[in-house]
Design an enzyme around this catalytic site. Sequence first.
Site: not given
Length: 348
Positions: A80, A84, A114, A214
């Site tokens: 992740r 980002h 975040n 995911h």
Amino acid sequence: MHVLSLTPSLIFSFLFLISTIPISQAKPTTSHPQTLPHVRHRGLSVDYYSKKCPQLESLVGSVTSQRFKEAPISAPATIRLFFHDCFVSGCDGSILIETKKGSKNLAEREAEENKELREEGFESIIKAKALVESHCPSRVSCSDILAIATRDFIHLAGGPYYQVKKGRWDGKRSMATNVPPNIPRSNSTVDQLIKLFASKGLTVEDLVVLSGAHTIGFSHCKSFVGRLYDFKGTKRPDPNINTRLLKELRIYCPFSGRSSRAALPLDATTPFAFDNGYYKGLGSNMGLLGSDQALFLDPRTKPIVLEMARDKQKFLKAFGEAMDKMGSIGVKRGRKHGEIRKDCRVFL
């Protein structure tokens, strides 16, 4: 398809896990996503550090393997983190910067989108950077270490092992205001997702394949509670959610518990394995997030979902290729645009 029975013992584990997905539940922004073209930069190569730091990958690997044993959540947390980083200002390590005390200019890390990035992700990169610095001082960028560590964690979780091209420099800017328009949301439409990914030089297939991350990770109730009780203001649940899954989710995500810290698996069939179970689940309406389930409902993305669900090896190969492509977004090179930080948390 069998829906995972969320037993008390399993849920006990989930309650301590934070969302590890690249989504946000923040209010929609009118800002437009920053266009960060994907470029096969000539400065990126697999053997970039062959002379500067030949032991680089083994050094990072020693940290990631240890972290995976001690804190498995480090895997989805780091994936992740990389997403980002790349989607906001390019793959330049700007997500790792900490805001200076007393500064009004907040770094990306402080953006609302975040706030729930897991510390395990940051800690893994900080530890890896410290070890690399002790052997190869001021030679390896934080952005390259993040790219390598992400690949390592994917492989440790059962995903593909792909060659990481290196040569990124660390960015000189990190602004929280750049984050909102560049991060997908848990209720994003397929149109919105396609537009966002296209702004980064990524295709519809890249969107579906990268969403396969995911297959591991968890999400908080607040990211999907609307689907359980009041879908798009109807006062009814989302009709495209498995009825048994709906019943079980409501137990752990009560309507009044929008601030609940409970976290549930994005892939209810095999939540701890990097496989194609995520896609199979979408075919049975078991997508946890509205933005995930939407991929099975849209004619532009459904054929790709079905293809990935049928062929695990094809998914793993495609995922490695898509990660390589994403890792080239907005790459910085040279002192005019970048730097090689000694501490990933602060600019030089």
